[in-house]
Enzyme design. Structure first.
Site, mmCIF file in Angstrom:
data_model
loop_
_atom_site.group_PDB
_atom_site.id
_atom_site.type_symbol
_atom_site.label_atom_id
_atom_site.label_comp_id
_atom_site.label_asym_id
_atom_site.label_seq_id
_atom_site.Cartn_x
_atom_site.Cartn_y
_atom_site.Cartn_z
ATOM 1 C CG ASP A 265 -1.773 1.229 1.352
ATOM 2 O OD1 ASP A 265 -2.415 1.583 0.347
ATOM 3 O OD2 ASP A 265 -1.823 1.862 2.427
ATOM 4 C CB SER A 266 0.210 4.807 -0.516
ATOM 5 O OG SER A 266 -0.932 4.852 0.317
ATOM 6 C CB CYS B 196 -3.183 0.698 -2.458
ATOM 7 S SG CYS B 196 -3.242 2.451 -2.844
ATOM 8 C CD GLU C 112 -0.395 6.740 6.482
ATOM 9 O OE1 GLU C 112 0.750 6.849 6.927
ATOM 10 O OE2 GLU C 112 -0.763 5.746 5.803
ATOM 11 C CB CYS D 235 -9.492 4.615 0.816
ATOM 12 S SG CYS D 235 -7.872 5.071 1.493
ATOM 13 C CG HIS E 18 -5.177 4.894 4.796
ATOM 14 N ND1 HIS E 18 -4.627 4.437 3.630
ATOM 15 C CD2 HIS E 18 -4.148 5.389 5.539
ATOM 16 C CE1 HIS E 18 -3.321 4.655 3.652
ATOM 17 N NE2 HIS E 18 -3.009 5.230 4.802
HETATM 18 N N1 DGL Z 1 -4.780 3.253 1.110
HETATM 19 C C1 DGL Z 1 -4.838 3.819 -0.201
HETATM 20 C C2 DGL Z 1 -6.132 3.420 -0.901
HETATM 21 O O1 DGL Z 1 -6.669 2.403 -0.647
HETATM 22 C C3 DGL Z 1 -4.697 5.259 -0.394
HETATM 23 C C4 DGL Z 1 -4.006 6.185 0.450
HETATM 24 C C5 DGL Z 1 -3.270 7.216 -0.363
HETATM 25 O O2 DGL Z 1 -3.846 8.225 -0.806
HETATM 26 O O3 DGL Z 1 -2.093 6.989 -0.541
HETATM 27 O O4 DGL Z 1 -6.630 4.099 -1.752
#
Ligand code: DGL
Length: 266
Positions: free
Chosen positions: A10-11, A73, A152, A186, A188
């Site tokens: 993931d990012s 992600c 985060e 997402c 997150h």
């Molecule tokens: N966790 C990532 C997603 O599912 C995105 C977070 C980011 O913007 O880097 O989209």
């Protein structure tokens, strides 16, 4: 049986919501996790950059002997999955298709909401996937760009006035649209599940895109032999900060520091 590891990336920390589900349903699997913490967020970037980063993340993971890769992600899945699937020698699983399958199976009124990063929403991939399979669905998408930095930073708890205010501001239109199913598009966002569920109300089913990706892998890959698998963590910046927050995402202790990777070299 296949004892090779599964690569997940993931990012940043969000992909750990997929790892959490993998630990629950497939504890025998070994996992190599990469969080691109030096370049998070991806969701504010253009498509070409996201594809470049995704290919580098996969190149790093492919140094290991893997049986599959999970793009944990939605932003990378939306922008780059088609490109990377063609170039990767092992099966690549994304978050979008499994989340859409789940949402279609649970909605009763045919009104599905999707929240995600700006890049994910701009891509239109959720509308295409949901309505491509079932054109009568009403799909409402919404970008929530402040959610990733707040998560985060660990601002995820009920009673935190900052996150509660932002959730209310963003999600009022979703509530007005009468959706009965909301895809947390997402990885997150499952950390915000309590706050989002409180605001949306009990009649709305939340779909966790990280968990659905993990469920899809479980169904498709040959399992490892019984016994506890090992998970190793790598990041591109601040391994100490990662280890601290990772336990919040995983709901379990992360023992040992994460390895540091110069991802620009891949
Ligand atoms: N966790 C990532 C997603 O599912 C995105 C977070 C980011 O913007 O880097 O989209």
């Amino acid at each position: 049986m296949d004892n090779r590891a599964i690569g997940v990336f993931d990012s940043g920390l969000g992909g750990l919501t997929a790892v959490r589900r993998m630990h629950e349903i497939m504890p025998e699997e070994s996992i190599i996790y990469f969080g691109d913490t030096g370049r998070v967020p991806y969701g504010t970037r253009g498509r070409d950059t996201i594809i470049k980063y995704t290919l580098q993340d996969i190149n790093f993971l492919m140094q290991y002997d893997l049986k599959a890769i999970v793009v944990a992600c939605n932003t990378a899945s939306a922008a780059a999955l088609d490109t990377v699937r063609g170039e990767c020698p092992v099966p690549v699983f994304g978050t979008v298709e499994p989340s859409c399958d789940k949402a279609r199976s649970v909605t009763k009124n045919g009104r599905i909401g999707v929240i995600g990063t700006a890049a994910t929403v701009r891509s239109g991939v959720f509308e295409r996937s949901l309505c491509g399979a079932e054109p009568a669905l009403h799909v409402r998408t919404l970008a929530c760009p402040l959610f990733v930095p707040l998560v985060e930073n660990g601002r995820v708890q009920r009673g935190d006035i900052v996150i509660e205010t932002v959730v209310r501001e963003y999600l009022q239109p979703m509530r007005d649209a009468g959706v009965d199913t909301l895809i947390l598009g997402c990885t997150h966002y499952p950390l915000l599940r309590d706050v989002i569920a409180d605001f949306m109300g009990g009649g709305v089913t939340l779909v966790d895109s990280g968990a659905e990706a993990a469920n899809a892998v479980r169904r498709a890959v040959a399992p490892a032999a019984d016994g506890a698998g090992k998970t190793r963590y790598f990041v591109s910046d601040d391994p100490a900060g990662f280890s601290q927050l990772a336990s919040l995402f995983l709901q379990e202790d992360v023992s040992g520091p994460a390895g540091l990777v110069d991802i620009s070299a891949y």
